[in-house]
Design a protein around this motif. Sequence first.
Motif, PDB file in Angstrom:
ATOM      1  N   LEU A 242       0.855  -1.184   0.000  1.00  0.00           N
ATOM      2  CA  LEU A 242       0.000   0.000   0.000  1.00  0.00           C
ATOM      3  C   LEU A 242       0.891   1.234   0.000  1.00  0.00           C
ATOM      4  CD1 LEU A 242      -2.923   1.143   0.311  1.00  0.00           C
ATOM      5  CD2 LEU A 242      -2.555   1.046   2.787  1.00  0.00           C
ATOM      6  N   ILE A 243       0.770   2.049  -1.041  1.00  0.00           N
ATOM      7  CA  ILE A 243       1.548   3.278  -1.157  1.00  0.00           C
ATOM      8  C   ILE A 243       0.571   4.447  -1.150  1.00  0.00           C
ATOM      9  CG2 ILE A 243       3.343   4.476  -2.446  1.00  0.00           C
ATOM     10  CD1 ILE A 243       4.111   1.595  -1.710  1.00  0.00           C
ATOM     11  N   LEU A 244       0.709   5.353  -0.192  1.00  0.00           N
ATOM     12  CA  LEU A 244      -0.200   6.500  -0.061  1.00  0.00           C
ATOM     13  C   LEU A 244       0.604   7.785  -0.156  1.00  0.00           C
ATOM     14  CD1 LEU A 244      -2.377   5.203   2.918  1.00  0.00           C
ATOM     15  CD2 LEU A 244      -2.755   4.909   0.460  1.00  0.00           C
ATOM     16  N   LEU A 245       0.108   8.718  -0.963  1.00  0.00           N
ATOM     17  CA  LEU A 245       0.844   9.943  -1.239  1.00  0.00           C
ATOM     18  C   LEU A 245       0.016  11.169  -0.880  1.00  0.00           C
ATOM     19  CD1 LEU A 245       2.182   8.922  -4.774  1.00  0.00           C
ATOM     20  CD2 LEU A 245       3.300   8.595  -2.550  1.00  0.00           C
ATOM     21  N   GLY A 246       0.657  12.123  -0.198  1.00  0.00           N
ATOM     22  CA  GLY A 246       0.001  13.381   0.124  1.00  0.00           C
ATOM     23  C   GLY A 246      -1.223  13.197   0.998  1.00  0.00           C
ATOM     24  N   GLU A 247      -2.329  13.828   0.605  1.00  0.00           N
ATOM     25  CA  GLU A 247      -3.546  13.766   1.408  1.00  0.00           C
ATOM     26  C   GLU A 247      -4.060  12.341   1.571  1.00  0.00           C
ATOM     27  OE1 GLU A 247      -8.243  15.082   1.336  1.00  0.00           O
ATOM     28  OE2 GLU A 247      -6.891  15.956  -0.155  1.00  0.00           O
ATOM     29  N   ALA A 248      -3.804  11.469   0.605  1.00  0.00           N
ATOM     30  CA  ALA A 248      -4.287  10.089   0.694  1.00  0.00           C
ATOM     31  C   ALA A 248      -3.769   9.383   1.943  1.00  0.00           C
ATOM     32  CB  ALA A 248      -3.886   9.300  -0.548  1.00  0.00           C
ATOM     33  N   ALA A 249      -2.624   9.829   2.462  1.00  0.00           N
ATOM     34  CA  ALA A 249      -2.070   9.229   3.676  1.00  0.00           C
ATOM     35  C   ALA A 249      -2.922   9.525   4.901  1.00  0.00           C
ATOM     36  CB  ALA A 249      -0.641   9.721   3.897  1.00  0.00           C
ATOM     37  N   ALA A 250      -3.860  10.480   4.797  1.00  0.00           N
ATOM     38  CA  ALA A 250      -4.750  10.792   5.917  1.00  0.00           C
ATOM     39  C   ALA A 250      -5.845   9.755   6.079  1.00  0.00           C
ATOM     40  CB  ALA A 250      -5.368  12.172   5.725  1.00  0.00           C
ATOM     41  N   TYR A 251      -5.962   8.847   5.123  1.00  0.00           N
ATOM     42  CA  TYR A 251      -6.995   7.808   5.151  1.00  0.00           C
ATOM     43  C   TYR A 251      -6.277   6.463   5.189  1.00  0.00           C
ATOM     44  CZ  TYR A 251      -8.950  12.119   3.472  1.00  0.00           C
ATOM     45  OH  TYR A 251      -9.257  13.452   3.354  1.00  0.00           O
ATOM     46  N   PRO A 252      -6.380   5.728   6.303  1.00  0.00           N
ATOM     47  CA  PRO A 252      -5.507   4.572   6.544  1.00  0.00           C
ATOM     48  C   PRO A 252      -5.346   3.610   5.376  1.00  0.00           C
ATOM     49  CG  PRO A 252      -6.769   5.039   8.496  1.00  0.00           C
ATOM     50  CD  PRO A 252      -7.278   5.973   7.438  1.00  0.00           C
ATOM     51  N   HIS A 253      -6.400   3.382   4.598  1.00  0.00           N
ATOM     52  CA  HIS A 253      -6.292   2.484   3.454  1.00  0.00           C
ATOM     53  C   HIS A 253      -6.407   3.229   2.136  1.00  0.00           C
ATOM     54  CE1 HIS A 253      -7.303  -1.261   6.088  1.00  0.00           C
ATOM     55  NE2 HIS A 253      -6.034  -0.927   6.135  1.00  0.00           N
ATOM     56  N   GLY A 254      -6.174   4.538   2.164  1.00  0.00           N
ATOM     57  CA  GLY A 254      -6.002   5.282   0.945  1.00  0.00           C
ATOM     58  C   GLY A 254      -7.239   5.913   0.361  1.00  0.00           C
ATOM     59  N   SER A 255      -7.078   6.366  -0.866  1.00  0.00           N
ATOM     60  CA  SER A 255      -8.114   7.101  -1.585  1.00  0.00           C
ATOM     61  C   SER A 255      -8.098   6.665  -3.035  1.00  0.00           C
ATOM     62  CB  SER A 255      -7.836   8.613  -1.482  1.00  0.00           C
ATOM     63  OG  SER A 255      -8.584   9.335  -2.425  1.00  0.00           O
ATOM     64  N   GLY A 256      -9.248   6.765  -3.689  1.00  0.00           N
ATOM     65  CA  GLY A 256      -9.331   6.429  -5.099  1.00  0.00           C
ATOM     66  C   GLY A 256      -8.912   7.557  -6.019  1.00  0.00           C
ATOM     67  N   LYS A 257      -8.603   8.709  -5.451  1.00  0.00           N
ATOM     68  CA  LYS A 257      -8.183   9.846  -6.269  1.00  0.00           C
ATOM     69  C   LYS A 257      -6.757   9.624  -6.802  1.00  0.00           C
ATOM     70  CE  LYS A 257     -10.916  13.187  -3.616  1.00  0.00           C
ATOM     71  NZ  LYS A 257     -10.856  14.397  -2.751  1.00  0.00           N
ATOM     72  N   PRO A 258      -6.436  10.198  -7.969  1.00  0.00           N
ATOM     73  CA  PRO A 258      -5.074  10.078  -8.505  1.00  0.00           C
ATOM     74  C   PRO A 258      -4.052  10.643  -7.521  1.00  0.00           C
ATOM     75  CG  PRO A 258      -6.575  10.939 -10.169  1.00  0.00           C
ATOM     76  CD  PRO A 258      -7.331  10.936  -8.881  1.00  0.00           C
ATOM     77  N   GLN A 259      -2.929   9.968  -7.415  1.00  0.00           N
ATOM     78  CA  GLN A 259      -1.887  10.384  -6.489  1.00  0.00           C
ATOM     79  C   GLN A 259      -0.548  10.441  -7.221  1.00  0.00           C
ATOM     80  OE1 GLN A 259      -1.854   7.954  -2.822  1.00  0.00           O
ATOM     81  NE2 GLN A 259      -3.863   7.198  -3.449  1.00  0.00           N
ATOM     82  N   HIS A 260       0.261  11.438  -6.870  1.00  0.00           N
ATOM     83  CA  HIS A 260       1.600  11.582  -7.422  1.00  0.00           C
ATOM     84  C   HIS A 260       2.526  12.099  -6.330  1.00  0.00           C
ATOM     85  CE1 HIS A 260      -0.951  11.719 -11.045  1.00  0.00           C
ATOM     86  NE2 HIS A 260       0.082  11.163 -11.651  1.00  0.00           N
ATOM     87  N   VAL A 261       3.777  11.726  -6.392  1.00  0.00           N
ATOM     88  CA  VAL A 261       4.773  12.223  -5.458  1.00  0.00           C
ATOM     89  C   VAL A 261       4.985  13.715  -5.734  1.00  0.00           C
ATOM     90  CG1 VAL A 261       7.182  12.094  -4.727  1.00  0.00           C
ATOM     91  CG2 VAL A 261       5.911   9.986  -5.286  1.00  0.00           C
ATOM     92  N   ARG A 262       4.896  14.518  -4.663  1.00  0.00           N
ATOM     93  CA  ARG A 262       5.099  15.960  -4.795  1.00  0.00           C
ATOM     94  C   ARG A 262       6.030  16.446  -3.690  1.00  0.00           C
ATOM     95  NH1 ARG A 262      -0.503  15.405  -6.026  1.00  0.00           N
ATOM     96  NH2 ARG A 262      -1.000  16.155  -8.146  1.00  0.00           N
ATOM     97  N   LYS A 263       6.842  17.428  -4.008  1.00  0.00           N
ATOM     98  CA  LYS A 263       7.760  17.991  -3.021  1.00  0.00           C
ATOM     99  C   LYS A 263       6.984  18.546  -1.836  1.00  0.00           C
ATOM    100  CE  LYS A 263      11.609  19.215  -6.064  1.00  0.00           C
ATOM    101  NZ  LYS A 263      12.443  20.313  -6.601  1.00  0.00           N
ATOM    102  N   GLY A 264       7.491  18.260  -0.665  1.00  0.00           N
ATOM    103  CA  GLY A 264       6.887  18.780   0.553  1.00  0.00           C
ATOM    104  C   GLY A 264       5.710  17.979   1.061  1.00  0.00           C
ATOM    105  N   GLU A 265       5.295  16.931   0.322  1.00  0.00           N
ATOM    106  CA  GLU A 265       4.184  16.096   0.776  1.00  0.00           C
ATOM    107  C   GLU A 265       4.694  14.749   1.262  1.00  0.00           C
ATOM    108  OE1 GLU A 265       0.557  17.930  -1.939  1.00  0.00           O
ATOM    109  OE2 GLU A 265       1.161  15.832  -2.218  1.00  0.00           O
ATOM    110  N   VAL A 266       3.869  14.082   2.076  1.00  0.00           N
ATOM    111  CA  VAL A 266       4.312  12.825   2.666  1.00  0.00           C
ATOM    112  C   VAL A 266       4.186  11.678   1.679  1.00  0.00           C
ATOM    113  CG1 VAL A 266       3.709  13.575   5.006  1.00  0.00           C
ATOM    114  CG2 VAL A 266       2.077  12.227   3.673  1.00  0.00           C
TER     115      VAL A 266
END
Length: 419
Positions: A242-266
């Motif tokens: 399970l890989i969670l990026l940015g805001e998706a990390a606020a939801y223990p099992h993630g989000s269905g929204k598109p996610q990308h690695v961004r500077k300054g985000e978890v």
Amino acid sequence: MRQLHFHRRTFLAAGAASAALSALTGRAAAAITEQAAPMALPPPITRAERLARIGRAQALMASSGIGAVLIESGPSLDYFTGIQWWRSERLTAVVIPAQGDPIVVTPFFEGPTIREMLAVPAEVRTWQEDEEPLKLVADFLREKGVAGAPIGFEETNRFFIADRLRQALPAANIVSANPAVRALRMIKTPAELALMQAAADITLSAYRTIAPQIREGMTPAEIDRLYVAAVTALGGKTDGGLILLGEAAAYPHGSGKPQHVRKGEVVLLDCGCDVHGYQSDISRTFVFGADPSVEQRKVWDQMRRGMDIAMAAAKVGAPAGSVDDAVRSAYESWGYGPRYKLPGTSHRTGHGIGMEGHEPINLVHGEATPLAPGMCFSNEPGIYLPGKFGIRLEDCFHMTATGPRWFTQPPPSIDQPFG
């Protein structure tokens, strides 16, 4: 509904960038496969250990008044027999009597393969496609003189098995097999702990291998591809994590929204692997490409302290739920919750682990089972801020006579997320 308008040139440029990043990911995965050296692994569980398991199970069955237990395909079947089989509409199961050797019931055409896998003395009784497999079970129970005794069912057995056994044996008294099956599986032997240690070592090594390869713009699937390549090269098995990026990390099992690695985000990595049937489960969270913000650092540090609070509470003989209570009490004093409300920790502090990534018992409020040497758990009291980010660190530990012991050490700081 909001509508998005794409300029053709912008769309093509984005597509080219994505293709370039995917190519980069592919090259990185290939390099990992070529460069990572397999770790030395402990041996698989031996025939002698499986025979000892059956003997202990039979002693527990006798003391609990259970005449036999029936276990269908899954980890518990592997635990006792070495048979690694999937579940389908066709029954494959082991029946272990309180005395004597077990039998394995399986379709006729699967018989040769099942006999190859079978690691303990047991008769394989097969059934044809137009025959009822539960009749074979009923006949065996009559042969052993236990048809009238309670028959233990492993807790994940499917309903149709009990239903059709009652048709073949109307007086069947079906009870929980937990006193003989889960009671054993919950307490790991040194051989099991060694396999779990190897799985944990591989997972952490894989994280350290892939972390430098993570690039801005990567998706969870691309990071996962790197992880699978690293674990495979190191000698473990995994279907990914399970890989969670940015805001998706606020939801223990993630989000269905598109996610990308961004500077300054978890970036939150929550993965494990398998070594000879035994699992690991490790999570790491870090900030990509920039110094952590004041809030990110504060929440990371609090969550890390939560892990230490859990370990301090994990005492032999203490109720498992008291570990969760200790963490939640501290979190509430810091302004989270209350209880499982957000922002805070919306899930239990940890779960059991062994042949399954999640297995009984859990470190959750109200769980009264006393902690005992040989029990294994995750420690992961994540903190989640909906709409912002989440921090989850996770390492597993096992109980010893003198208290808990880590399989892997949690990281020291958000600046050193992999130790």
